[in-house]
Scaffold this motif. Structure first.
Motif, PDB file in Angstrom:
ATOM      1  N   PRO A  31       0.813  -1.230   0.000  1.00  0.00           N
ATOM      2  CA  PRO A  31       0.000   0.000   0.000  1.00  0.00           C
ATOM      3  C   PRO A  31       0.842   1.274   0.000  1.00  0.00           C
ATOM      4  CG  PRO A  31      -0.840  -1.549   1.617  1.00  0.00           C
ATOM      5  CD  PRO A  31       0.425  -2.142   1.079  1.00  0.00           C
ATOM      6  N   GLU A  32       2.028   1.230   0.664  1.00  0.00           N
ATOM      7  CA  GLU A  32       2.824   2.463   0.709  1.00  0.00           C
ATOM      8  C   GLU A  32       3.410   2.804  -0.651  1.00  0.00           C
ATOM      9  OE1 GLU A  32       3.254  -0.225   2.553  1.00  0.00           O
ATOM     10  OE2 GLU A  32       5.340  -0.910   2.513  1.00  0.00           O
ATOM     11  N   HIS A  33       3.505   1.830  -1.534  1.00  0.00           N
ATOM     12  CA  HIS A  33       3.995   2.083  -2.901  1.00  0.00           C
ATOM     13  C   HIS A  33       2.847   2.271  -3.879  1.00  0.00           C
ATOM     14  CE1 HIS A  33       8.284   1.496  -2.391  1.00  0.00           C
ATOM     15  NE2 HIS A  33       8.036   0.443  -1.645  1.00  0.00           N
ATOM     16  N   SER A  34       1.827   1.426  -3.758  1.00  0.00           N
ATOM     17  CA  SER A  34       0.775   1.418  -4.766  1.00  0.00           C
ATOM     18  C   SER A  34      -0.335   2.410  -4.469  1.00  0.00           C
ATOM     19  CB  SER A  34       0.182   0.019  -4.900  1.00  0.00           C
ATOM     20  OG  SER A  34       1.174  -0.895  -5.280  1.00  0.00           O
ATOM     21  N   GLY A  35      -0.562   2.719  -3.200  1.00  0.00           N
ATOM     22  CA  GLY A  35      -1.584   3.685  -2.855  1.00  0.00           C
ATOM     23  C   GLY A  35      -2.968   3.190  -3.214  1.00  0.00           C
ATOM     24  N   GLY A  36      -3.880   4.140  -3.407  1.00  0.00           N
ATOM     25  CA  GLY A  36      -5.241   3.793  -3.815  1.00  0.00           C
ATOM     26  C   GLY A  36      -6.090   3.244  -2.710  1.00  0.00           C
ATOM     27  N   ALA A  37      -5.784   3.611  -1.467  1.00  0.00           N
ATOM     28  CA  ALA A  37      -6.601   3.143  -0.341  1.00  0.00           C
ATOM     29  C   ALA A  37      -8.036   3.614  -0.530  1.00  0.00           C
ATOM     30  CB  ALA A  37      -6.039   3.681   0.965  1.00  0.00           C
ATOM     31  N   GLY A  38      -8.972   2.711  -0.305  1.00  0.00           N
ATOM     32  CA  GLY A  38     -10.370   3.104  -0.435  1.00  0.00           C
ATOM     33  C   GLY A  38     -10.929   2.870  -1.818  1.00  0.00           C
ATOM     34  N   ILE A  39     -10.090   2.560  -2.781  1.00  0.00           N
ATOM     35  CA  ILE A  39     -10.586   2.216  -4.127  1.00  0.00           C
ATOM     36  C   ILE A  39     -10.766   0.696  -4.157  1.00  0.00           C
ATOM     37  CG2 ILE A  39     -10.080   2.199  -6.585  1.00  0.00           C
ATOM     38  CD1 ILE A  39      -8.532   4.757  -6.245  1.00  0.00           C
ATOM     39  N   PRO A  40     -11.991   0.228  -4.421  1.00  0.00           N
ATOM     40  CA  PRO A  40     -12.246  -1.228  -4.378  1.00  0.00           C
ATOM     41  C   PRO A  40     -11.403  -1.958  -5.431  1.00  0.00           C
ATOM     42  CG  PRO A  40     -14.300  -0.002  -4.781  1.00  0.00           C
ATOM     43  CD  PRO A  40     -13.184   0.991  -4.804  1.00  0.00           C
ATOM     44  N   PRO A  41     -10.954  -3.181  -5.114  1.00  0.00           N
ATOM     45  CA  PRO A  41     -10.065  -3.916  -6.031  1.00  0.00           C
ATOM     46  C   PRO A  41     -10.631  -4.063  -7.440  1.00  0.00           C
ATOM     47  CG  PRO A  41     -10.255  -5.069  -3.933  1.00  0.00           C
ATOM     48  CD  PRO A  41     -11.218  -3.928  -3.889  1.00  0.00           C
ATOM     49  N   GLU A  42     -11.946  -4.275  -7.541  1.00  0.00           N
ATOM     50  CA  GLU A  42     -12.518  -4.519  -8.878  1.00  0.00           C
ATOM     51  C   GLU A  42     -12.497  -3.257  -9.737  1.00  0.00           C
ATOM     52  OE1 GLU A  42     -13.966  -5.081  -6.013  1.00  0.00           O
ATOM     53  OE2 GLU A  42     -15.737  -3.796  -5.810  1.00  0.00           O
ATOM     54  N   LYS A  43     -12.293  -2.106  -9.118  1.00  0.00           N
ATOM     55  CA  LYS A  43     -12.303  -0.838  -9.863  1.00  0.00           C
ATOM     56  C   LYS A  43     -11.076  -0.696 -10.777  1.00  0.00           C
ATOM     57  CE  LYS A  43     -14.747   3.218  -9.411  1.00  0.00           C
ATOM     58  NZ  LYS A  43     -15.668   3.060 -10.512  1.00  0.00           N
ATOM     59  N   TRP A  44      -9.997  -1.374 -10.389  1.00  0.00           N
ATOM     60  CA  TRP A  44      -8.758  -1.184 -11.141  1.00  0.00           C
ATOM     61  C   TRP A  44      -8.869  -1.661 -12.588  1.00  0.00           C
ATOM     62  CZ3 TRP A  44      -5.787   2.214  -9.214  1.00  0.00           C
ATOM     63  CH2 TRP A  44      -5.756   2.390  -7.827  1.00  0.00           C
ATOM     64  N   ALA A  45      -9.691  -2.663 -12.804  1.00  0.00           N
ATOM     65  CA  ALA A  45      -9.861  -3.152 -14.174  1.00  0.00           C
ATOM     66  C   ALA A  45     -10.606  -2.126 -15.033  1.00  0.00           C
ATOM     67  CB  ALA A  45     -10.632  -4.471 -14.165  1.00  0.00           C
ATOM     68  N   SER A  46     -11.265  -1.163 -14.382  1.00  0.00           N
ATOM     69  CA  SER A  46     -12.045  -0.185 -15.151  1.00  0.00           C
ATOM     70  C   SER A  46     -11.194   1.007 -15.575  1.00  0.00           C
ATOM     71  CB  SER A  46     -13.239   0.306 -14.332  1.00  0.00           C
ATOM     72  OG  SER A  46     -12.799   1.138 -13.258  1.00  0.00           O
ATOM     73  N   TYR A  47      -9.895   1.032 -15.168  1.00  0.00           N
ATOM     74  CA  TYR A  47      -9.008   2.125 -15.584  1.00  0.00           C
ATOM     75  C   TYR A  47      -8.941   2.135 -17.106  1.00  0.00           C
ATOM     76  CZ  TYR A  47      -4.706   4.840 -16.136  1.00  0.00           C
ATOM     77  OH  TYR A  47      -3.775   5.769 -16.498  1.00  0.00           O
ATOM     78  N   ASP A  48      -9.312   3.260 -17.685  1.00  0.00           N
ATOM     79  CA  ASP A  48      -9.376   3.319 -19.154  1.00  0.00           C
ATOM     80  C   ASP A  48      -8.621   4.550 -19.624  1.00  0.00           C
ATOM     81  OD1 ASP A  48     -12.001   3.720 -21.651  1.00  0.00           O
ATOM     82  OD2 ASP A  48     -10.012   2.805 -21.762  1.00  0.00           O
ATOM     83  N   GLU A  49      -7.427   4.345 -20.157  1.00  0.00           N
ATOM     84  CA  GLU A  49      -6.655   5.488 -20.634  1.00  0.00           C
ATOM     85  C   GLU A  49      -7.359   6.101 -21.851  1.00  0.00           C
ATOM     86  OE1 GLU A  49      -5.705   2.394 -20.379  1.00  0.00           O
ATOM     87  OE2 GLU A  49      -4.593   1.699 -22.101  1.00  0.00           O
ATOM     88  N   PRO A  50      -7.519   7.445 -21.846  1.00  0.00           N
ATOM     89  CA  PRO A  50      -8.329   8.077 -22.891  1.00  0.00           C
ATOM     90  C   PRO A  50      -7.714   8.021 -24.282  1.00  0.00           C
ATOM     91  CG  PRO A  50      -7.414   9.717 -21.405  1.00  0.00           C
ATOM     92  CD  PRO A  50      -7.065   8.395 -20.839  1.00  0.00           C
ATOM     93  N   PHE A  51      -6.384   7.808 -24.341  1.00  0.00           N
ATOM     94  CA  PHE A  51      -5.772   7.775 -25.675  1.00  0.00           C
ATOM     95  C   PHE A  51      -5.642   6.339 -26.123  1.00  0.00           C
ATOM     96  CE2 PHE A  51      -2.185   6.663 -23.146  1.00  0.00           C
ATOM     97  CZ  PHE A  51      -2.284   7.470 -22.041  1.00  0.00           C
TER      98      PHE A  51
END
Lengths: 51, 205
Positions: A31-51
């Motif tokens: 967590p100290e490297h990756s951060g994102g506390a409070g963001i549910p694990p399943e949300k990471w797959a929804s990361y969508d780079e706009p380009f």
């Protein structure tokens, strides 16, 4: 051999996460490297780079 | 990759073509000072940004972000190399251009402030915070405008080598700066809007 268009393989190249079997998630992504506390694990797959 | 190769070919060939122009002797002294300041403030910091992107590649939980950060790492390495190579042409004429490489190692008071800022933003925080601070607030919110304005100033000063260089750099930057945007959206959707806002405020002010 025909070369694929980027759109044919792009989503596959973004599907590179897996469920770890031998260690906990926090060992791979401390967590100290990756951060994102409070963001549910399943949300990471929804990361969508706009380009 | 081919697009990147073409960008390099463009920037380096403009430099080669205009080397005889002797901008240093004929250019506005104010512009020459601006060049020295730019290279001093930016060249080594770009290398630091490559290290930052490398952290994203390893520690980001989002696969798309890991991919984009891999390319971002290549971009920033390219920027570091170009912004050390381009001022090198002027070293024989004016030793102060060695600040492109030297500045960030000195204790000059302006440099200390800049180094403190970039070390804080790029090196000391987790991946999510760093990306919002740097990719979103700094790169998208600031450098996107500043570098393009700078390219225009360079053209007005007759320095087409630098103008081409900066535009070429910004075409990469405008791409990988967008790494932070989806993170802001995810934080808001996860009820972390205040945190995201605070990070943007820290970087901006």
């Amino acid at each position: 051999m025909a070369v694929l268009q980027r759109s044919d393989w792009y989503d596959l190249a973004r599907s590179t996460s897996w469920t770890p079997s031998y260690v906990k998630e926090d060992a791979i992504f401390p967590p100290e490297h990756s951060g994102g506390a409070g963001i549910p694990p399943e949300k990471w797959a929804s990361y969508d780079e706009p380009f | 990759m081919d697009v990147q190769r073409q960008k390099d070919a463009g920037a380096y060939s403009v430099k080669a073509a205009l080397e005889r122009m002797d901008l240093y002797a004929k250019g506005d002294p104010g512009w020459i000072s601006t060049l020295k300041e730019h290279y001093a403030a930016v060249a080594v910091v770009e290398y630091g940004a490559a290290l930052m992107e490398a952290r994203f590649v390893r520690f980001s939980k989002a696969p798309g972000m890991r991919n984009m950060a891999t390319f971002g790492m290549l971009d920033e390495t390219r920027h570091a190399q170009m912004q050390l190579y381009f001022p090198h042409e002027y070293i024989a004429k004016d030793r102060q251009f060695d600040w492109a490489h030297e500045a960030m190692r000195t204790d000059n008071w302006g440099v200390v402030a800049a180094r403190h800022f970039f070390d804080d933003m790029m090196m000391t925080r987790d991946v999510i915070a760093t990306s919002i601070l740097l990719n979103f607030a700094f790169e998208t919110g600031y450098t996107n405008l500043q570098f393009i304005g700078l390219a225009s100033d360079a053209a007005k000063a007759g320095d087409f080598t630098f103008s081409k260089l900066i535009q070429s750099i910004q075409s990469d930057e405008a791409r990988h700066a967008q790494i932070g945007t989806p993170l802001v959206k995810m934080m808001i959707e996860s009820g972390r809007k205040a945190e995201a806002q605070k990070l943007i405020d820290i970087a901006f002010w």
